[in-house]
Design a protein around this motif. Structure first.
Motif, PDB file in Angstrom:
ATOM      1  N   ILE A  43       0.204  -1.122  -7.317  1.00  0.00           N
ATOM      2  CA  ILE A  43      -0.494  -0.038  -6.626  1.00  0.00           C
ATOM      3  C   ILE A  43      -0.871   1.018  -7.657  1.00  0.00           C
ATOM      4  CG2 ILE A  43      -0.377   1.754  -4.846  1.00  0.00           C
ATOM      5  CD1 ILE A  43       1.797   0.073  -3.457  1.00  0.00           C
ATOM      6  N   TYR A  44      -2.160   1.367  -7.705  1.00  0.00           N
ATOM      7  CA  TYR A  44      -2.646   2.385  -8.632  1.00  0.00           C
ATOM      8  C   TYR A  44      -3.443   3.438  -7.867  1.00  0.00           C
ATOM      9  CZ  TYR A  44      -1.763  -1.230 -12.175  1.00  0.00           C
ATOM     10  OH  TYR A  44      -1.179  -2.185 -12.972  1.00  0.00           O
ATOM     11  N   ILE A  45      -3.275   4.696  -8.267  1.00  0.00           N
ATOM     12  CA  ILE A  45      -4.111   5.791  -7.763  1.00  0.00           C
ATOM     13  C   ILE A  45      -4.728   6.485  -8.976  1.00  0.00           C
ATOM     14  CG2 ILE A  45      -4.195   7.977  -6.515  1.00  0.00           C
ATOM     15  CD1 ILE A  45      -1.908   6.986  -4.778  1.00  0.00           C
ATOM     16  N   SER A  46      -6.029   6.625  -8.968  1.00  0.00           N
ATOM     17  CA  SER A  46      -6.716   7.247 -10.098  1.00  0.00           C
ATOM     18  C   SER A  46      -6.685   8.765  -9.978  1.00  0.00           C
ATOM     19  CB  SER A  46      -8.168   6.778 -10.161  1.00  0.00           C
ATOM     20  OG  SER A  46      -8.852   7.435 -11.201  1.00  0.00           O
ATOM     21  N   ARG A  47      -6.496   9.425 -11.117  1.00  0.00           N
ATOM     22  CA  ARG A  47      -6.523  10.890 -11.147  1.00  0.00           C
ATOM     23  C   ARG A  47      -7.843  11.420 -11.702  1.00  0.00           C
ATOM     24  NH1 ARG A  47      -0.742  12.931 -13.351  1.00  0.00           N
ATOM     25  NH2 ARG A  47      -1.379  14.787 -12.202  1.00  0.00           N
ATOM     26  N   THR A  48      -8.756  10.543 -12.049  1.00  0.00           N
ATOM     27  CA  THR A  48     -10.079  10.981 -12.483  1.00  0.00           C
ATOM     28  C   THR A  48     -11.064  10.824 -11.333  1.00  0.00           C
ATOM     29  OG1 THR A  48     -11.909  10.620 -14.036  1.00  0.00           O
ATOM     30  CG2 THR A  48     -10.611   8.690 -13.436  1.00  0.00           C
ATOM     31  N   HIS A  49     -12.058  11.688 -11.295  1.00  0.00           N
ATOM     32  CA  HIS A  49     -13.085  11.623 -10.255  1.00  0.00           C
ATOM     33  C   HIS A  49     -14.417  11.124 -10.817  1.00  0.00           C
ATOM     34  CE1 HIS A  49     -10.267  13.600  -7.684  1.00  0.00           C
ATOM     35  NE2 HIS A  49     -10.247  14.709  -8.399  1.00  0.00           N
ATOM     36  N   ASP A  50     -14.369  10.505 -11.978  1.00  0.00           N
ATOM     37  CA  ASP A  50     -15.575   9.999 -12.628  1.00  0.00           C
ATOM     38  C   ASP A  50     -15.901   8.614 -12.061  1.00  0.00           C
ATOM     39  OD1 ASP A  50     -17.343   8.649 -14.465  1.00  0.00           O
ATOM     40  OD2 ASP A  50     -16.853  10.164 -15.964  1.00  0.00           O
ATOM     41  N   GLU A 314       7.303   7.297  11.098  1.00  0.00           N
ATOM     42  CA  GLU A 314       7.966   6.225  10.376  1.00  0.00           C
ATOM     43  C   GLU A 314       7.043   5.753   9.274  1.00  0.00           C
ATOM     44  OE1 GLU A 314       9.109   3.217  13.117  1.00  0.00           O
ATOM     45  OE2 GLU A 314      11.008   4.198  13.546  1.00  0.00           O
ATOM     46  N   ILE A 315       7.482   5.893   8.050  1.00  0.00           N
ATOM     47  CA  ILE A 315       6.677   5.545   6.892  1.00  0.00           C
ATOM     48  C   ILE A 315       7.433   4.510   6.072  1.00  0.00           C
ATOM     49  CG2 ILE A 315       5.726   6.398   4.710  1.00  0.00           C
ATOM     50  CD1 ILE A 315       4.136   7.216   7.103  1.00  0.00           C
ATOM     51  N   ALA A 316       6.760   3.410   5.779  1.00  0.00           N
ATOM     52  CA  ALA A 316       7.367   2.395   4.927  1.00  0.00           C
ATOM     53  C   ALA A 316       7.322   2.862   3.486  1.00  0.00           C
ATOM     54  CB  ALA A 316       6.614   1.083   5.088  1.00  0.00           C
ATOM     55  N   MET A 317       8.467   2.959   2.856  1.00  0.00           N
ATOM     56  CA  MET A 317       8.530   3.380   1.461  1.00  0.00           C
ATOM     57  C   MET A 317       8.572   2.144   0.575  1.00  0.00           C
ATOM     58  SD  MET A 317       8.487   6.558   2.072  1.00  0.00           S
ATOM     59  CE  MET A 317       8.999   7.511   0.661  1.00  0.00           C
ATOM     60  N   PRO A 318       7.598   1.955  -0.288  1.00  0.00           N
ATOM     61  CA  PRO A 318       7.545   0.715  -1.064  1.00  0.00           C
ATOM     62  C   PRO A 318       8.644   0.652  -2.110  1.00  0.00           C
ATOM     63  CG  PRO A 318       5.872   2.253  -1.825  1.00  0.00           C
ATOM     64  CD  PRO A 318       6.496   2.878  -0.613  1.00  0.00           C
ATOM     65  N   HIS A 319       9.098  -0.577  -2.373  1.00  0.00           N
ATOM     66  CA  HIS A 319      10.070  -0.735  -3.448  1.00  0.00           C
ATOM     67  C   HIS A 319       9.369  -1.067  -4.769  1.00  0.00           C
ATOM     68  CE1 HIS A 319       9.649  -5.106  -3.308  1.00  0.00           C
ATOM     69  NE2 HIS A 319       9.932  -5.097  -2.024  1.00  0.00           N
ATOM     70  N   ILE A 320       8.049  -0.908  -4.801  1.00  0.00           N
ATOM     71  CA  ILE A 320       7.322  -0.989  -6.063  1.00  0.00           C
ATOM     72  C   ILE A 320       6.715   0.391  -6.332  1.00  0.00           C
ATOM     73  CG2 ILE A 320       6.813  -3.444  -5.801  1.00  0.00           C
ATOM     74  CD1 ILE A 320       3.977  -2.673  -5.001  1.00  0.00           C
ATOM     75  N   PRO A 321       6.586   0.782  -7.570  1.00  0.00           N
ATOM     76  CA  PRO A 321       6.104   2.142  -7.857  1.00  0.00           C
ATOM     77  C   PRO A 321       4.610   2.294  -7.621  1.00  0.00           C
ATOM     78  CG  PRO A 321       6.480   0.936  -9.892  1.00  0.00           C
ATOM     79  CD  PRO A 321       6.982   0.059  -8.788  1.00  0.00           C
ATOM     80  N   ILE A 322       4.218   3.512  -7.255  1.00  0.00           N
ATOM     81  CA  ILE A 322       2.802   3.886  -7.230  1.00  0.00           C
ATOM     82  C   ILE A 322       2.495   4.486  -8.598  1.00  0.00           C
ATOM     83  CG2 ILE A 322       1.074   5.382  -6.198  1.00  0.00           C
ATOM     84  CD1 ILE A 322       2.692   5.274  -3.620  1.00  0.00           C
ATOM     85  N   ARG A 323       1.554   3.901  -9.291  1.00  0.00           N
ATOM     86  CA  ARG A 323       1.254   4.320 -10.650  1.00  0.00           C
ATOM     87  C   ARG A 323      -0.052   5.093 -10.692  1.00  0.00           C
ATOM     88  NH1 ARG A 323       3.710  -0.912 -10.960  1.00  0.00           N
ATOM     89  NH2 ARG A 323       5.514  -0.883 -12.361  1.00  0.00           N
ATOM     90  N   HIS A 324      -0.012   6.235 -11.347  1.00  0.00           N
ATOM     91  CA  HIS A 324      -1.207   7.061 -11.501  1.00  0.00           C
ATOM     92  C   HIS A 324      -1.839   6.784 -12.856  1.00  0.00           C
ATOM     93  CE1 HIS A 324      -0.740   9.986  -8.045  1.00  0.00           C
ATOM     94  NE2 HIS A 324       0.307   9.192  -7.952  1.00  0.00           N
ATOM     95  N   ILE A 325      -3.166   6.700 -12.865  1.00  0.00           N
ATOM     96  CA  ILE A 325      -3.891   6.472 -14.113  1.00  0.00           C
ATOM     97  C   ILE A 325      -4.987   7.523 -14.238  1.00  0.00           C
ATOM     98  CG2 ILE A 325      -3.397   4.017 -14.411  1.00  0.00           C
ATOM     99  CD1 ILE A 325      -5.873   3.325 -12.912  1.00  0.00           C
ATOM    100  N   ASP A 326      -5.421   7.799 -15.456  1.00  0.00           N
ATOM    101  CA  ASP A 326      -6.422   8.838 -15.673  1.00  0.00           C
ATOM    102  C   ASP A 326      -7.474   8.362 -16.665  1.00  0.00           C
ATOM    103  OD1 ASP A 326      -5.291   9.062 -18.214  1.00  0.00           O
ATOM    104  OD2 ASP A 326      -4.070  10.810 -17.674  1.00  0.00           O
ATOM    105  N   GLU A 327      -8.279   9.322 -17.152  1.00  0.00           N
ATOM    106  CA  GLU A 327      -9.418   8.973 -18.009  1.00  0.00           C
ATOM    107  C   GLU A 327      -9.012   8.399 -19.363  1.00  0.00           C
ATOM    108  OE1 GLU A 327      -8.345  13.279 -18.372  1.00  0.00           O
ATOM    109  OE2 GLU A 327      -8.903  11.953 -16.706  1.00  0.00           O
TER     110      GLU A 327
END
Length: 453
Positions: A43-50, A314-327
C-alpha cells in the motif's frame, strides 16, 4: 422528508490521525527495492501532487512490480486535465480555458467560460491507459490497483471503492459501464430494497430523466502480459465541480471528426455534499479505501472502534504498513524517463490518432455544422491532421480556389499544430494576409479560436 445519504464521521478524529499523522516518506532506494520484491500486498500513498510524477509511479509499479503482488496506490493531483492514451486533445478539451485566455466578448467560443471560475493554471496530461478524459484537483482522490492479470476483472476493484464510498454516501454503486455513480432517487420502501452488500444496487431509486444517476468515478485500465492496472478518479469534494464541464468541452467538437476514443459525457457529482464540513476529508476517504482493500484481501489484524454512531465505527487495521512516497522517486531512472515522456509535446499531441477539421458538411463528415462567424463569409476550411501534423489542407476564401488560397494551403502542410502559437501570426509572417480583400487572416483567426491558440 429528506433521507440522509451520508454517515456522520466528522468526529472520527482518531481515524483521521491514524493516516494523517506525520510520516516519513520512503527513500527512493527503499521504494525501488520494495516495489520489485515478492511482498505480496503493498500500500502506497503519494505525498506529491505532481500528475507527471504520480502517473509515472503508477507505470513503474505496473512494469516493475513482482508478478504475484497486488498493490494499492493512492494520490491527489493538483488541478489538471488527464486524457486517455488514444484520445484527441483538440476534441476533448477547451485549450483556451486551460491557458486562462479570456474569451472574445460575444463569441460563440465564450460559452464554456460562463460555467464557473477559471483556475490560474491547469495542465494537460496524456496518461498511458485508455478510457476517457477526467479532471483532477485537490478534492479528488485517485486510486490504482495493480494485480496479476489472472486475478483481474473490470468490476472487482470498482466494487472495492464502492464499499469505501458507502461509508460516507449510501447511494454509490457500480453501473453497467463499470463506472461508480450515485443514485439520485428517493429511498425505496423497505420491502423493495436489495441486499445491502450488493455493490451494483442501492436502497435508492436510480432517478428519472430529470435527475439521473450522477457519476463520481470512472475507470481506466492497462493490461500487459502478467500485470493489470485499474485506476480511477473519485470526485470526493471538488471545489471546481461547476467548472469541470467547461474545461472538458471543446469548441472544435462540431467541426472535428476523429479516430480514437471519445469521452462519454455524463452528469457528475461529488460524493460529499458541498456543505459538509468534515475535517481532513481526503485523508479519511483514503483510509476508507485502505480499509476496503485490506478487507478484500484479508489483511486485517483487528478492528478498532472510533465512533459509536457512525458506520466508520469499525475500521480494519492492516497488518502491512502504509508507505508514503514523495518526489524523490524522480531519482529512479525509469520514473524520470516516464516523467520526461509525459511532459513532451510529442507524447501529448504527437500520439493523437488521425482526424480532420472541416467547416462545412462533407462526404467524410455529414453532421450539421454551427454557422461560421459572419466575417468568414463564404470561406471553406478542410484540414487532415495525423499525429498532430497537417498532412492535407484545402482552404478557400471564396467559392473557388485562387493563387492566395494555394499559397496558404502549401504553407500549412507539414506544420505541427501543437507547435503553432498563432495561425494568424503564422500567415502574417508568410506574407499571406495582406490586402483587405483577402480572408486569410480571418480564417487564421478562426483556426486560432477553434484549436485553442
Amino acid at each position: 422528508m429528506r433521507h440522509s445519504t451520508t454517515w456522520p464521521f466528522a468526529r472520527s478524529r482518531v481515524v483521521c490521525r491514524w493516516i494523517t499523522r506525520p510520516h516519513s516518506s520512503l527513500s527512493f532506494e527503499s521504494f525501488q527495492a520494495l516495489a520489485v520484491s515478492n511482498t505480496k500486498h503493498q500500500i502506497y500513498i503519494s505525498r506529491t501532487h505532481d500528475p507527471f510524477i504520480n502517473l509515472s509511479i503508477e507505470h513503474y509499479l505496473l512494469q516493475k512490480s513482482h508478478v504475484d503482488s497486488t498493490i494499492l496506490f493512492l494520490y491527489v493531483n493538483r488541478p489538471c486535465v488527464v486524457i486517455g492514451r488514444n484520445q484527441n486533445p483538440w476534441l476533448e478539451v477547451d485549450h483556451r480555458m486551460l491557458k486562462n485566455v479570456p474569451a472574445i466578448a460575444g463569441s460563440p467560443f465564450s460559452q464554456n467560460q460562463d460555467s464557473g471560475k477559471i483556475l490560474e493554471e491547469v495542465v494537460l496530461v496524456r496518461r498511458r491507459s485508455g478510457g476517457g478524459t477526467v479532471f483532477h484537483d485537490f478534492g479528488n482522490v485517485n486510486y490504482s490497483v495493480i494485480c496479476p492479470t489472472q486475478n483481474f476483472n473490470r468490476d472487482k476493484h470498482a466494487e472495492m471503492v464502492v464499499r469505501a464510498i458507502r461509508k460516507i454516501n449510501r447511494r454509490a454503486r457500480v453501473n453497467e459501464r463499470h463506472d461508480i455513480v450515485l443514485d439520485s432517487g428517493s429511498l425505496m420502501p423497505e420491502t423493495d430494497r436489495p441486499d445491502p452488500y450488493d455493490t451494483h444496487k442501492t436502497a435508492f431509486w436510480p432517478g428519472d430523466g430529470n435527475t439521473p444517476p450522477r457519476k463520481v468515478s470512472g475507470s481506466a485500465y492497462k493490461l500487459i502480459r502478467q500485470r493489470s492496472l485499474h485506476h480511477g478518479t473519485c470526485l470526493l469534494a471538488s471545489p471546481n465541480i461547476s467548472t469541470i464541464s467547461g474545461y472538458l468541452k471543446s469548441p472544435a467538437e462540431p467541426f472535428l471528426k476523429a479516430r480514437g476514443v471519445e469521452s462519454v459525457r455524463s452528469p457528475i457529482a461529488n460524493v460529499l455534499e458541498c456543505n459538509e464540513n468534515i475535517p481532513d476529508k481526503v485523508s479519511v476517504f483514503e483510509l476508507s479505501i485502505v480499509n476496503a482493500f485490506v478487507n478484500m484481501y484479508g489483511l486485517c489484524d483487528c478492528k478498532k472502534s472510533t465512533h459509536q454512531s457512525g458506520i466508520l465505527n469499525e475500521i480494519a487495521m492492516p497488518h502491512i504498513p502504509i508507505r508514503h512516497i514523495d518526489e524523490s522517486v524522480e531519482k529512479i531512472p525509469e520514473i524520470k524517463k516516464g516523467i520526461d515522456e509525459l511532459k513532451s509535446l510529442n507524447w501529448l499531441y504527437g500520439q493523437t490518432p488521425q482526424f480532420m477539421l472541416s467547416s462545412h458538411v462533407c462526404e467524410e463528415d455529414d453532421r450539421k455544422r454551427p454557422p461560421l462567424p459572419a466575417w468568414l463569409y463564404s470561406a471553406r476550411i478542410f484540414l487532415q491532421i495525423k499525429s498532430g501534423i497537417i498532412t492535407s489542407s484545402q482552404i478557400s476564401t471564396s467559392s473557388g480556389f485562387n493563387v492566395v488560397d494555394a499559397a496558404l494551403n502549401r504553407a500549412l502542410v507539414d506544420i505541427k499544430v501543437f507547435q503553432v502559437d498563432s495561425f494568424k501570426a503564422l500567415v502574417e509572417l508568410a506574407g499571406l494576409s495582406r490586402g483587405s480583400e483577402s480572408k486569410i487572416s480571418d480564417i487564421a483567426a478562426w483556426l486560432d479560436l477553434t484549436l485553442g491558440k
